[in-house]
Design a protein around this motif. Sequence first.
Motif, PDB file in Angstrom:
ATOM      1  N   ASN A   1       1.824  -3.008  -8.812  1.00 27.44           N
ATOM      2  CA  ASN A   1       2.067  -1.588  -8.584  1.00 27.44           C
ATOM      3  C   ASN A   1       2.882  -0.971  -9.708  1.00 27.44           C
ATOM      4  O   ASN A   1       2.556   0.100 -10.211  1.00 27.44           O
ATOM      5  CB  ASN A   1       2.810  -1.384  -7.262  1.00 27.44           C
ATOM      6  N   LEU A   2       3.942  -1.663 -10.072  1.00 27.47           N
ATOM      7  CA  LEU A   2       4.819  -1.103 -11.094  1.00 27.47           C
ATOM      8  C   LEU A   2       4.186  -1.154 -12.472  1.00 27.47           C
ATOM      9  O   LEU A   2       4.385  -0.266 -13.295  1.00 27.47           O
ATOM     10  CB  LEU A   2       6.163  -1.830 -11.082  1.00 27.47           C
ATOM     11  N   GLU A   3       3.412  -2.184 -12.683  1.00 29.12           N
ATOM     12  CA  GLU A   3       2.723  -2.286 -13.962  1.00 29.12           C
ATOM     13  C   GLU A   3       1.801  -1.076 -14.137  1.00 29.12           C
ATOM     14  O   GLU A   3       1.758  -0.443 -15.188  1.00 29.12           O
ATOM     15  CB  GLU A   3       1.916  -3.580 -13.997  1.00 29.12           C
ATOM     16  N   ALA A   4       1.089  -0.764 -13.062  1.00 26.67           N
ATOM     17  CA  ALA A   4       0.198   0.395 -13.103  1.00 26.67           C
ATOM     18  C   ALA A   4       1.011   1.669 -13.299  1.00 26.67           C
ATOM     19  O   ALA A   4       0.623   2.572 -14.036  1.00 26.67           O
ATOM     20  CB  ALA A   4      -0.613   0.483 -11.819  1.00 26.67           C
TER      21      ALA A   4
ATOM     22  N   LEU B   1      13.883   4.875  -8.771  1.00 29.53           N
ATOM     23  CA  LEU B   1      14.626   3.671  -8.421  1.00 29.53           C
ATOM     24  C   LEU B   1      13.803   2.963  -7.368  1.00 29.53           C
ATOM     25  O   LEU B   1      13.423   3.584  -6.371  1.00 29.53           O
ATOM     26  CB  LEU B   1      15.990   4.018  -7.825  1.00 29.53           C
ATOM     27  N   VAL B   2      13.518   1.697  -7.570  1.00 26.54           N
ATOM     28  CA  VAL B   2      12.633   1.061  -6.611  1.00 26.54           C
ATOM     29  C   VAL B   2      13.047  -0.373  -6.267  1.00 26.54           C
ATOM     30  O   VAL B   2      13.433  -1.149  -7.134  1.00 26.54           O
ATOM     31  CB  VAL B   2      11.169   1.092  -7.125  1.00 26.54           C
ATOM     32  N   THR B   3      13.007  -0.651  -4.980  1.00 33.33           N
ATOM     33  CA  THR B   3      13.163  -2.018  -4.487  1.00 33.33           C
ATOM     34  C   THR B   3      11.750  -2.492  -4.228  1.00 33.33           C
ATOM     35  O   THR B   3      11.146  -2.094  -3.241  1.00 33.33           O
ATOM     36  CB  THR B   3      13.901  -2.036  -3.125  1.00 33.33           C
ATOM     37  N   PRO B   4      11.199  -3.309  -5.109  1.00 29.77           N
ATOM     38  CA  PRO B   4       9.759  -3.584  -5.050  1.00 29.77           C
ATOM     39  C   PRO B   4       9.350  -4.339  -3.783  1.00 29.77           C
ATOM     40  O   PRO B   4      10.049  -5.237  -3.328  1.00 29.77           O
ATOM     41  CB  PRO B   4       9.521  -4.468  -6.284  1.00 29.77           C
ATOM     42  N   ALA B   5       8.223  -3.933  -3.249  1.00 30.85           N
ATOM     43  CA  ALA B   5       7.649  -4.616  -2.100  1.00 30.85           C
ATOM     44  C   ALA B   5       6.497  -5.482  -2.595  1.00 30.85           C
ATOM     45  O   ALA B   5       6.032  -6.375  -1.905  1.00 30.85           O
ATOM     46  CB  ALA B   5       7.127  -3.595  -1.087  1.00 30.85           C
TER      47      ALA B   5
ATOM     48  N   GLU C   1       0.836  -1.199   0.000  1.00 31.91           N
ATOM     49  CA  GLU C   1       0.000   0.000   0.000  1.00 31.91           C
ATOM     50  C   GLU C   1       0.871   1.250   0.000  1.00 31.91           C
ATOM     51  O   GLU C   1       0.650   2.176  -0.780  1.00 31.91           O
ATOM     52  CB  GLU C   1      -0.928   0.021   1.231  1.00 31.91           C
ATOM     53  N   GLU C   2       1.866   1.251   0.901  1.00 36.64           N
ATOM     54  CA  GLU C   2       2.767   2.397   0.946  1.00 36.64           C
ATOM     55  C   GLU C   2       3.439   2.581  -0.408  1.00 36.64           C
ATOM     56  O   GLU C   2       3.584   3.697  -0.894  1.00 36.64           O
ATOM     57  CB  GLU C   2       3.850   2.166   2.014  1.00 36.64           C
ATOM     58  N   GLU C   3       3.840   1.460  -0.978  1.00 35.13           N
ATOM     59  CA  GLU C   3       4.524   1.526  -2.262  1.00 35.13           C
ATOM     60  C   GLU C   3       3.627   2.188  -3.305  1.00 35.13           C
ATOM     61  O   GLU C   3       4.042   3.105  -4.014  1.00 35.13           O
ATOM     62  CB  GLU C   3       4.916   0.118  -2.715  1.00 35.13           C
ATOM     63  N   ALA C   4       2.394   1.712  -3.350  1.00 27.79           N
ATOM     64  CA  ALA C   4       1.457   2.262  -4.333  1.00 27.79           C
ATOM     65  C   ALA C   4       1.259   3.757  -4.097  1.00 27.79           C
ATOM     66  O   ALA C   4       1.235   4.560  -5.029  1.00 27.79           O
ATOM     67  CB  ALA C   4       0.121   1.531  -4.250  1.00 27.79           C
TER      68      ALA C   4
END
Lengths: 337, 337
Positions: free
Chosen positions: A124-127, A114-118, A96-99
């Motif tokens: 999230n990243l696709e969106a 730059l992202v370390t995906p959660a 949620e925070e990530e989004a």
Amino acid sequence: MARRAGVSVGTVSNVINRPEAVLPDTRARVLAAIEELGYVRSESARQLRAGRSRIMALLVLDMGNPFFVDIARGAERAAREAGLGVMVCNSDQSQEEEAEYLGLFAEQRVCGVLVTPADATGGNLEAFARHRIPYVLVDRVAASTEHCAVCVDDVRGGMLAVGHLVSAGHRSVAYVSGPDDLYQIRDRRQGALAALAEAGLGPEALVEIPSDRLDVAAGRDAGARLLGLVPRPTAVFCANDLLALGVLQSLYAAGVRVPQDIAIVGYDDIEFAAAAAVPLTSVRQPATVMGRMAAEMLLEEADDTGGVHRHRSVVLQPELVVRASSSAPRGPVRPTP
Amino acid sequence: MARRAGVSVGTVSNVINRPEAVLPDTRARVLAAIEELGYVRSESARQLRAGRSRIMALLVLDMGNPFFVDIARGAERAAREAGLGVMVCNSDQSQEEEAEYLGLFAEQRVCGVLVTPADATGGNLEAFARHRIPYVLVDRVAASTEHCAVCVDDVRGGMLAVGHLVSAGHRSVAYVSGPDDLYQIRDRRQGALAALAEAGLGPEALVEIPSDRLDVAAGRDAGARLLGLVPRPTAVFCANDLLALGVLQSLYAAGVRVPQDIAIVGYDDIEFAAAAAVPLTSVRQPATVMGRMAAEMLLEEADDTGGVHRHRSVVLQPELVVRASSSAPRGPVRPTP
DNA sequence: AGAGGGGAGTGAATTGATTCAATCCGATCC
DNA sequence: GGATCGGATTGAATCAATTCACTCCCCTCT
């Protein structure tokens, strides 16, 4: 209008952006006015015109983990060399925070992320990709061909760690893990299992101690659970150094000797690993390099106007650093005269 | 214009900002268009109109120090509750970096700045004040009546630390310090001297080991120098925990026992202090609270339209946490069956 | 002397969200 | 039926910097 102070309009813009195109005389006059009025050009206005800002975002899993701080350091240095600012944010391993942060970045029109995906699903990243803002995965293999990525070979890291323990004679190893959403956790486990298999040991030789957080407190908790295991493994591989430090504290408090009774191997080789109660064996990751490379790749993509940029995926190699927590203890401390 | 997708213009603005003022029918239509087009409103444009951004800046001395990370955590939480983003930056104790970042913040028209000053003269902030952007000093007493400040009583912290050592019988204490530009360094020294004076000891009882950096590496270096002192102090007070951990490593490597041969007291009580080779006695600072309070004071000032805001200066109290590094060692570790 | 060239400076257009005075329209009231 | 009211919607103005087509003016060349 502040520019009136001098005499002109868009000439001020020239003074600031192409000083050589302005007569020294005029330039001096404008600069004097700028100084006098304390004028500072508004980034919002430039941004509005340019379509994007001069800020790069960095979204990490845990700011409290020195590993990510090192990544941030590397990225920040690269960004500043290019005249950009870095906005460091913390997803706290929450989708949620990530989004929410990704949404913020889109609104800010940052020049890149730059992202370390959660978010293991990548949703999230696709969106986020809709916004056409370039992003680079950090500490994670590329999830598609639509972006760059820099990561460290975590399978190999797990192999190095557990291989080291196995070759020291351990036949039962605990794995203090973390949320299974995280690739890092899964890959390190896979590496651990591979190392055990290589020594002819089955998956039952790896006793998992799950944990939902990846901090020192979670490590203490995991340590307590480790002590309750029957039979008790003779070695522990921790998914990161924070967990390892927590486990170490737990064992220490319970009077269990490290490494004689239980050996410990951590992951990340943060600065504090060497300064621990028992200096910690750990798998070193080139964090600063990773941060710098990621930032450089992002800049390349962001500056790319002619479609020259090709997405790349870089895999760096980890390195085992052996210290006291997994090796024969040194002799008793020699008192100084 | 994306808004055309629906049918109108500034109605889109109403849909987003005052949905209740728009017919459910229209609203739905606009929302659908927004969704379809992947529209995200541009912060730059709002900022340009509003005059300032929805981002708060935090400029700390050292991102690598968990103490500052804790401050950042507290500030970030408070900011997010108010719907603001936080931009965390690192001055690395450099006046130049500080000036550069402050300039960046002015261009960005951030809504406010939280800063741990690196510039003892206050010149950077004085110059920054021209921009009428509110700022709050963090971990430093107010330098003027023109801003708020949150800090911890460092004199008292120094007294607690050295008072504790003195009452344990130490008569010669080393002070591993840092750049004298930093108030923290000066105040802690002053507190240390006060504690010594209270026990009838003169300033010569405090042996200063200067250091220009405040990290673990500098601590190792200071530890080496400490070992060369004749006569050698029986206790060390370190200006922060990173230094203390470095000193501890140095002593440990040289076979000097802690606390038997030399006692150590650190400062900040970072999480890693408890997990050190010898758990570290330290002076705890309410870092997270400090970050939160600072952010809240800043928000109050930034939101203040009616001139109601009065600048405040809050002084929090430190707390001594005694651990093994300065107290009688526990018995030998008891092996587990 | 007149044409041409080029350096210096100008100011309108542009960017996207917000705001606000103005407009529109249906409903109510006299 | 005409006037009035008020909720819904519109669109022009605004914010500050950048860009670019254009003007000015002086110098040079023919």
